[in-house]
Design an enzyme around this catalytic site. Structure first.
Site, PDB file in Angstrom:
ATOM      1  N   SER A 151       0.861  -1.193   0.000  1.00 27.26           N
ATOM      2  CA  SER A 151       0.000   0.000   0.000  1.00 27.26           C
ATOM      3  C   SER A 151       0.886   1.228   0.000  1.00 27.26           C
ATOM      4  O   SER A 151       2.059   1.155   0.402  1.00 27.26           O
ATOM      5  CB  SER A 151      -0.862   0.001   1.275  1.00 27.26           C
ATOM      6  OG  SER A 151      -1.515   1.240   1.448  1.00 27.26           O
ATOM      7  N   TYR A 164      -2.970  -1.327  10.635  1.00 27.66           N
ATOM      8  CA  TYR A 164      -2.922  -1.511   9.184  1.00 27.66           C
ATOM      9  C   TYR A 164      -1.613  -0.977   8.616  1.00 27.66           C
ATOM     10  O   TYR A 164      -0.935  -1.653   7.835  1.00 27.66           O
ATOM     11  CB  TYR A 164      -4.111  -0.791   8.538  1.00 27.66           C
ATOM     12  CG  TYR A 164      -4.137  -0.910   7.035  1.00 27.66           C
ATOM     13  CD1 TYR A 164      -4.610  -2.065   6.411  1.00 27.66           C
ATOM     14  CD2 TYR A 164      -3.682   0.127   6.216  1.00 27.66           C
ATOM     15  CE1 TYR A 164      -4.636  -2.179   5.022  1.00 27.66           C
ATOM     16  CE2 TYR A 164      -3.699   0.015   4.835  1.00 27.66           C
ATOM     17  CZ  TYR A 164      -4.176  -1.136   4.240  1.00 27.66           C
ATOM     18  OH  TYR A 164      -4.185  -1.249   2.866  1.00 27.66           O
ATOM     19  N   LYS A 168       1.372  -2.973   6.668  1.00 22.11           N
ATOM     20  CA  LYS A 168       1.764  -2.711   5.281  1.00 22.11           C
ATOM     21  C   LYS A 168       3.252  -2.355   5.185  1.00 22.11           C
ATOM     22  O   LYS A 168       3.902  -2.677   4.195  1.00 22.11           O
ATOM     23  CB  LYS A 168       0.870  -1.629   4.679  1.00 22.11           C
ATOM     24  CG  LYS A 168      -0.562  -2.115   4.452  1.00 22.11           C
ATOM     25  CD  LYS A 168      -0.588  -3.242   3.416  1.00 22.11           C
ATOM     26  CE  LYS A 168      -1.961  -3.845   3.201  1.00 22.11           C
ATOM     27  NZ  LYS A 168      -1.957  -4.915   2.175  1.00 22.11           N
TER      28      LYS A 168
HETATM   29  N1  LIG Z   1      -8.663  -0.089  -1.461  1.00 22.30           N
HETATM   30  C1  LIG Z   1      -7.580   0.653  -1.263  1.00 22.30           C
HETATM   31  O1  LIG Z   1      -7.654   1.908  -1.256  1.00 22.30           O
HETATM   32  C2  LIG Z   1      -6.251   0.001  -1.063  1.00 22.30           C
HETATM   33  C3  LIG Z   1      -5.108   0.838  -1.068  1.00 22.30           C
HETATM   34  C4  LIG Z   1      -3.866   0.258  -0.853  1.00 22.30           C
HETATM   35  C5  LIG Z   1      -3.748  -1.116  -0.676  1.00 22.30           C
HETATM   36  N2  LIG Z   1      -4.878  -1.890  -0.668  1.00 22.30           N
HETATM   37  C6  LIG Z   1      -4.690  -3.329  -0.450  1.00 22.30           C
HETATM   38  O2  LIG Z   1      -5.266  -4.035  -1.525  1.00 22.30           O
HETATM   39  C7  LIG Z   1      -5.627  -5.347  -1.091  1.00 22.30           C
HETATM   40  C8  LIG Z   1      -7.049  -5.632  -1.537  1.00 22.30           C
HETATM   41  O3  LIG Z   1      -7.908  -4.729  -0.868  1.00 22.30           O
HETATM   42  P1  LIG Z   1      -9.291  -4.215  -1.474  1.00 22.30           P
HETATM   43  O4  LIG Z   1      -9.312  -2.761  -1.338  1.00 22.30           O
HETATM   44  O5  LIG Z   1      -9.544  -4.856  -2.784  1.00 22.30           O
HETATM   45  O6  LIG Z   1     -10.296  -4.767  -0.357  1.00 22.30           O
HETATM   46  P2  LIG Z   1     -11.499  -5.816  -0.406  1.00 22.30           P
HETATM   47  O7  LIG Z   1     -12.034  -5.874   0.972  1.00 22.30           O
HETATM   48  O8  LIG Z   1     -12.418  -5.496  -1.529  1.00 22.30           O
HETATM   49  O9  LIG Z   1     -10.757  -7.178  -0.790  1.00 22.30           O
HETATM   50  C9  LIG Z   1      -9.996  -7.904   0.116  1.00 22.30           C
HETATM   51  C10 LIG Z   1     -10.270  -9.377  -0.108  1.00 22.30           C
HETATM   52  O10 LIG Z   1      -9.404 -10.134   0.741  1.00 22.30           O
HETATM   53  C11 LIG Z   1     -10.173 -11.180   1.297  1.00 22.30           C
HETATM   54  N3  LIG Z   1      -9.575 -11.622   2.558  1.00 22.30           N
HETATM   55  C12 LIG Z   1      -9.524 -10.951   3.729  1.00 22.30           C
HETATM   56  N4  LIG Z   1      -8.950 -11.696   4.674  1.00 22.30           N
HETATM   57  C13 LIG Z   1      -8.609 -12.866   4.082  1.00 22.30           C
HETATM   58  C14 LIG Z   1      -7.983 -14.048   4.552  1.00 22.30           C
HETATM   59  N5  LIG Z   1      -7.616 -14.181   5.837  1.00 22.30           N
HETATM   60  N6  LIG Z   1      -7.764 -15.062   3.671  1.00 22.30           N
HETATM   61  C15 LIG Z   1      -8.165 -14.938   2.381  1.00 22.30           C
HETATM   62  N7  LIG Z   1      -8.788 -13.858   1.889  1.00 22.30           N
HETATM   63  C16 LIG Z   1      -8.996 -12.826   2.734  1.00 22.30           C
HETATM   64  C17 LIG Z   1     -11.558 -10.577   1.515  1.00 22.30           C
HETATM   65  O11 LIG Z   1     -12.556 -11.582   1.681  1.00 22.30           O
HETATM   66  C18 LIG Z   1     -11.719  -9.746   0.248  1.00 22.30           C
HETATM   67  O12 LIG Z   1     -12.298 -10.495  -0.806  1.00 22.30           O
HETATM   68  C19 LIG Z   1      -5.429  -5.364   0.417  1.00 22.30           C
HETATM   69  O13 LIG Z   1      -4.196  -5.981   0.739  1.00 22.30           O
HETATM   70  C20 LIG Z   1      -5.388  -3.877   0.775  1.00 22.30           C
HETATM   71  O14 LIG Z   1      -4.675  -3.636   1.949  1.00 22.30           O
HETATM   72  C21 LIG Z   1      -6.125  -1.360  -0.854  1.00 22.30           C
END
Ligand SMILES: NC(=O)c1ccc[n+]([C@@H]2O[C@H](COP(=O)([O-])OP(=O)(O)OC[C@H]3O[C@@H](n4cnc5c(N)ncnc54)[C@H](O)[C@@H]3O)[C@@H](O)[C@H]2O)c1
Length: 295
Positions: A151, A164, A168
């Site tokens: 992230s 969080y 990260k």
């Molecule tokens: N959305 C943002 O702004 C953003 C920014 C930077 C980084 N991220 C990172 O991107 C990644 C995806 O996030 P997102 O925004 O798509 O969120 P999201 O909640 O839409 O997707 C996350 C997915 O991970 C799955 N998950 C959670 N815990 C789990 C586990 N223990 N085992 C297997 N699956 C699991 C959830 O069921 C979900 O489908 C994450 O690592 C998040 O930290 C997101």
């Protein structure tokens, strides 16, 4: 890393964790559009099967697997099954992640464990289970690619989001160490760290919020992602563009990332220099450093 013609990924296997929704689902769709076979991994059965069946409806070859990335043995079984059934894994994307908001002293210990369990141990288990298999099967003309979804929070800090942010930072550090270790091995397995800025997903809908500051931040971030986040599709596009270019650090918003990184680096360098210049740790310089951190 060297550049890659993405068309060469056709017919090969991608494994994406956290693929039921958000960025993971978009990465799975992009991989399927490149005609890769995609193993979609998630802990949530229903949304996982929905995403998989949407993809199957487009003619994609997908395999949904329910697996909690915190569970070391379950991730080992996943790697065994995938490598037995499909042989070589060309692309592994450790994307599963959870958010949590709340001041550090208001977080219940199991919240901290859960966030670190998914975002750090989950990344570690993926690497631990898949990398030895990739090392065995990758060849110079068919490099394996391991991506950690970290992230922009991996290179900055923020109040009421410490679990969080810490997770990260750790995920990025693990991935940078992995890249150094693989460089020592001189094997055809390459690594990338994806550092998205805000992406419009439901991550804050499922985020735990502790205390008033946590609830306030979660609600504000939900609105912020909806207003200012790029789409999950745009994030996946940025990821594959970075993979094609052979980048190690891949961003969705390079300008914002550069600004945050420059500010942090300059403050650290200034702090190190001012200590070296004065040789003192008096209260006024401590105050300056403190204001530099939050300013
Ligand atoms: N959305 C943002 O702004 C953003 C920014 C930077 C980084 N991220 C990172 O991107 C990644 C995806 O996030 P997102 O925004 O798509 O969120 P999201 O909640 O839409 O997707 C996350 C997915 O991970 C799955 N998950 C959670 N815990 C789990 C586990 N223990 N085992 C297997 N699956 C699991 C959830 O069921 C979900 O489908 C994450 O690592 C998040 O930290 C997101």
């Amino acid at each position: 890393m060297s550049a890659l013609d993405l068309r060469k990924l056709a017919g090969q296997t991608a494994v994406v964790t956290g693929a039921a929704s958000g960025i993971g689902a978009a990465v799975a769709r992009r991989a399927a559009a490149l005609r890769m076979r995609v193993v979609l991994v998630d802990r949530d059965r229903e949304p996982l099967h929905r995403t998989a069946s949407d993809l199957t409806g487009t003619g994609a070859v997908v395999h949904p697997v329910v697996c909690d990335v915190r569970d070391a043995a379950a991730v080992d079984r996943l790697a065994d099954t995938v490598c037995r059934e499909f042989g070589f894994v060309r692309l592994f994307v450790g994307n599963a992640g959870v958010e949590s908001t709340g001041r550090l002293w208001e977080l219940p210990p199991d919240r901290f464990d859960q966030v670190l369990g998914v975002n750090v141990a989950g990344v570690f288990h993926g690497i631990r289970a898949f990398v030895p298999r990739l090392l065995e099967s990758a060849t110079p003309d068919r490099e394996a690619i391991v991506v950690t979804v970290a992230s922009i929070g991996s290179v900055t800090t923020m109040p009421a989001q410490a679990a969080y942010v810490a997770s990260k930072h750790a995920a990025l550090a693990l991935t940078e160490c992995l890249a150094l270790e693989l460089a020592q091995e001189r094997k055809p397995v390459r690594v990338a760290a994806f550092l998205p800025g805000p992406v419009h997903t439901g991550i804050y809908d499922s985020a735990a919020a502790d205390g008033a500051a946590g609830t306030e931040l979660r609600d504000r971030m939900r609105g912020f992602l909806a207003e200012r986040g790029v789409t999950a599709e745009a994030a996946a596009e940025a990821l594959f563009t970075g993979i094609a270019a052979g980048d190690f650090w891949i961003f969705t918003d390079r300008d914002r990332a550069a600004e945050l990184l420059r500010t942090r680096a300059e403050r650290l360098v200034d702090a190190a220099r001012s200590r070296a210049d004065t040789g003192s740790g008096d209260t006024s310089s401590t105050q300056e450093r403190r204001s530099g951190l939050v300013g």
